[in-house]
Design a protein around this motif. Structure first.
Motif, mmCIF file in Angstrom:
data_model
loop_
_atom_site.group_PDB
_atom_site.id
_atom_site.type_symbol
_atom_site.label_atom_id
_atom_site.label_comp_id
_atom_site.label_asym_id
_atom_site.label_seq_id
_atom_site.Cartn_x
_atom_site.Cartn_y
_atom_site.Cartn_z
ATOM 1 N N TYR A 28 0.823 -1.207 -0.048
ATOM 2 C CA TYR A 28 0.077 0.029 0.101
ATOM 3 C C TYR A 28 0.944 1.308 -0.125
ATOM 4 O O TYR A 28 1.645 1.507 1.093
ATOM 5 C CB TYR A 28 -0.933 -0.017 1.332
ATOM 6 C CG TYR A 28 -1.725 1.191 1.366
ATOM 7 C CD1 TYR A 28 -2.906 1.482 0.604
ATOM 8 C CD2 TYR A 28 -1.128 2.054 2.272
ATOM 9 C CE1 TYR A 28 -3.517 2.829 0.496
ATOM 10 C CE2 TYR A 28 -2.066 3.426 2.159
ATOM 11 C CZ TYR A 28 -3.095 3.553 1.405
ATOM 12 O OH TYR A 28 -3.879 4.789 1.608
ATOM 13 N N ALA A 29 0.879 2.059 -1.127
ATOM 14 C CA ALA A 29 1.853 3.119 -1.069
ATOM 15 C C ALA A 29 1.097 4.416 -0.677
ATOM 16 O O ALA A 29 -0.265 4.361 -0.582
ATOM 17 C CB ALA A 29 2.286 3.291 -2.786
ATOM 18 N N SER A 30 1.923 5.361 -0.137
ATOM 19 C CA SER A 30 1.341 6.676 0.477
ATOM 20 C C SER A 30 0.760 7.202 -0.822
ATOM 21 O O SER A 30 0.915 7.091 -1.901
ATOM 22 C CB SER A 30 2.369 7.364 0.965
ATOM 23 O OG SER A 30 3.456 7.521 0.034
ATOM 24 N N THR A 31 -0.259 8.246 -0.468
ATOM 25 C CA THR A 31 -1.214 8.981 -1.513
ATOM 26 C C THR A 31 -0.082 10.158 -2.193
ATOM 27 O O THR A 31 1.018 10.389 -1.668
ATOM 28 C CB THR A 31 -2.395 9.685 -0.955
ATOM 29 O OG1 THR A 31 -1.798 10.517 0.051
ATOM 30 C CG2 THR A 31 -3.168 8.587 -0.156
ATOM 31 N N GLU A 32 -0.853 10.582 -3.176
ATOM 32 C CA GLU A 32 -0.006 11.555 -4.130
ATOM 33 C C GLU A 32 0.153 12.947 -3.151
ATOM 34 O O GLU A 32 1.163 13.641 -3.422
ATOM 35 C CB GLU A 32 -0.814 12.062 -5.173
ATOM 36 C CG GLU A 32 0.051 12.861 -6.288
ATOM 37 C CD GLU A 32 -0.744 12.876 -7.503
ATOM 38 O OE1 GLU A 32 -0.211 13.188 -8.514
ATOM 39 O OE2 GLU A 32 -1.968 12.725 -7.451
ATOM 40 N N ALA A 33 -0.511 12.993 -1.996
ATOM 41 C CA ALA A 33 -0.043 14.162 -0.997
ATOM 42 C C ALA A 33 1.273 13.959 -0.306
ATOM 43 O O ALA A 33 1.541 14.851 0.290
ATOM 44 C CB ALA A 33 -1.059 14.369 0.000
ATOM 45 N N SER A 34 1.731 12.759 -0.085
ATOM 46 C CA SER A 34 3.008 12.634 0.659
ATOM 47 C C SER A 34 4.169 12.952 -0.060
ATOM 48 O O SER A 34 4.220 13.377 -1.184
ATOM 49 C CB SER A 34 2.890 10.872 0.889
ATOM 50 O OG SER A 34 3.048 10.487 -0.373
ATOM 51 N N SER A 35 5.149 13.103 0.738
ATOM 52 C CA SER A 35 6.221 13.608 0.268
ATOM 53 C C SER A 35 7.267 12.529 -0.848
ATOM 54 O O SER A 35 7.170 11.428 -0.600
ATOM 55 C CB SER A 35 7.381 14.339 1.221
ATOM 56 O OG SER A 35 7.752 12.917 2.401
ATOM 57 N N ASP A 36 8.122 13.246 -1.330
ATOM 58 C CA ASP A 36 9.021 12.297 -2.231
ATOM 59 C C ASP A 36 9.712 11.391 -1.355
ATOM 60 O O ASP A 36 10.126 9.949 -1.665
ATOM 61 C CB ASP A 36 9.896 12.855 -3.057
ATOM 62 C CG ASP A 36 9.217 13.807 -4.226
ATOM 63 O OD1 ASP A 36 7.996 13.345 -4.540
ATOM 64 O OD2 ASP A 36 9.735 14.888 -4.801
ATOM 65 N N GLU A 37 10.250 11.720 -0.208
ATOM 66 C CA GLU A 37 10.908 10.816 0.672
ATOM 67 C C GLU A 37 10.229 9.685 1.093
ATOM 68 O O GLU A 37 10.624 8.592 1.196
ATOM 69 C CB GLU A 37 11.504 11.531 2.005
ATOM 70 C CG GLU A 37 12.454 12.572 1.758
ATOM 71 C CD GLU A 37 12.012 13.910 0.969
ATOM 72 O OE1 GLU A 37 10.650 14.117 0.747
ATOM 73 O OE2 GLU A 37 12.944 14.818 0.335
ATOM 74 N N GLU A 38 8.736 9.886 1.526
ATOM 75 C CA GLU A 38 7.978 9.043 1.847
ATOM 76 C C GLU A 38 7.757 7.758 0.772
ATOM 77 O O GLU A 38 7.492 6.592 0.864
ATOM 78 C CB GLU A 38 6.456 9.387 2.265
ATOM 79 C CG GLU A 38 6.737 10.169 3.721
ATOM 80 C CD GLU A 38 5.378 10.883 3.987
ATOM 81 O OE1 GLU A 38 4.532 10.444 4.892
ATOM 82 O OE2 GLU A 38 4.807 11.852 3.070
ATOM 83 N N LEU A 39 7.587 8.469 -0.434
ATOM 84 C CA LEU A 39 7.385 7.548 -1.740
ATOM 85 C C LEU A 39 8.787 6.683 -1.773
ATOM 86 O O LEU A 39 8.611 5.407 -2.077
ATOM 87 C CB LEU A 39 7.163 8.350 -2.937
ATOM 88 C CG LEU A 39 6.900 7.470 -4.241
ATOM 89 C CD1 LEU A 39 5.812 6.717 -4.144
ATOM 90 C CD2 LEU A 39 6.965 8.274 -5.665
ATOM 91 N N GLU A 40 9.921 7.234 -1.801
ATOM 92 C CA GLU A 40 11.117 6.301 -1.697
ATOM 93 C C GLU A 40 11.186 5.342 -0.744
ATOM 94 O O GLU A 40 11.855 4.397 -0.998
ATOM 95 C CB GLU A 40 12.446 7.325 -1.891
ATOM 96 C CG GLU A 40 12.349 8.288 -3.215
ATOM 97 C CD GLU A 40 12.317 7.215 -4.554
ATOM 98 O OE1 GLU A 40 13.042 6.015 -4.398
ATOM 99 O OE2 GLU A 40 11.913 7.514 -5.191
#
Length: 304
Positions: free
Chosen positions: A14-26
């Motif tokens: 489950y990936a974080s939403t588009e509102a999250s930061s790039d650091e959270e995505l990586e």
């Protein structure tokens, strides 16, 4: 898990939403990479990636021809993740209507997106992907993958006496017949009184195998020409890709290089075959002045 003879790891994400930061995505993708490293050889990664792949690009080796909607930045990152791990994004492989593609709907029911995906290195084993039209409170629709479990094949080491080569064309068949006939004549002429039935059997098997090898050599020159289609540069890139695939764990730099290699090698192979076809056509125009013979040679090489 072990299904029949197939060892399979299923990784739910489950990936974080588009509102999250790039650091959270990586951080999400690095966690997924760690899970993959701990998994079996065969695995499926599925879940809510909160990414929109949209319409696919023919140069992307990890997608099929069927996309939905428009791509966003998260979709590009998901494509990179698939390239890094040599995944196929199965949602894009099968042709479906738009009503059968979207997996998420907005609370007001006006926006529909495809953000849930199934990724795997077993793309040949999955023969369908379905989005189930089930009405229930969540804003996501469930997906179902139909997986074909291939029975475990027997080791070829148990068939040591079986012929190793199959005859591919009439030329090889004729060579095999002539060579086998000659070998059997030599076998009869060199019979010894002290030979046992087992000796005769072993000699006949050797004559058959040697005849098959001789017949196989008929097309070796043709195959060597076919192997020369790929340029030295393309072969070097393939070797580098194989080296990176065997390396574990992979650094971010290595993953980026591997992703680029998948795209570059695909382009290089297409270019090499195009150059090879042009070379054959030019050869026949200069010698036989026949384009028809050139295309006949190209078709023959493709069949071999």
């Amino acid at each position: 898990m072990n299904i029949d003879s197939l060892e399979l790891s299923i990784i739910q994400v489950y990936a974080s939403t588009e509102a999250s930061s790039d650091e959270e995505l990586e951080f999400f993708y690095s966690t997924a990479d760690k899970a993959i490293q701990l998994s079996e050889k065969n695995f499926i990664v599925l879940g809510d990636f909160n990414a929109k792949i949209g319409q696919t690009n023919p140069n992307e080796t990890v997608t099929g021809n069927h996309g939905y909607g428009d791509r966003n930045c998260r979709g590009n990152r998901l494509i990179d993740f698939a390239h890094e791990n040599n995944f196929a994004i199965m949602n894009t492989i099968f042709k479906k209507t738009n009503k059968q593609r979207w997996t998420w709907i907005s609370p007001n029911g006006k926006i529909k997106n495809e953000i849930d995906y199934i990724l795997t290195n077993l793309h040949r084993n999955i023969y369908d992907i379905q989005v189930l039209n089930i009405t229930y409170p969540p804003d996501h629709r469930p997906m179902r993958a139909s997986l074909n479990i291939v029975p475990k094949t027997k080791s070829r080491r148990k068939f040591g006496q079986c012929p190793r080569f199959q005859l591919k064309n009439e030329e090889e068949v004729e060579t095999y017949k002539q060579t086998l006939n000659s070998n059997l004549i030599n076998l009869l002429e060199n019979r010894r009184d002290e030979d046992t039935v087992q000796n005769y059997y072993d000699d006949i098997i050797n004559a058959i195998n040697n005849s098959l090898k001789k017949a196989h050599e008929v097309s070796s020159n043709r195959n060597s020409v076919k192997n020369q289609v790929l340029s030295a540069r393309t072969k070097a890139l393939i070797c580098r890709r194989q080296e990176l695939q065997r390396t574990k764990p992979k650094s971010r730099t290595m993953k980026n290089e591997l992703k680029a290699l998948y795209k570059l090698i695909s382009k290089r192979i297409n270019l090499d075959y195009k150059v090879h076809r042009i070379r054959i056509i030019e050869k026949h125009l200069n010698t036989t002045n026949s384009v028809k013979k050139a295309y006949k040679e190209i078709r023959t090489q493709n069949m071999d």
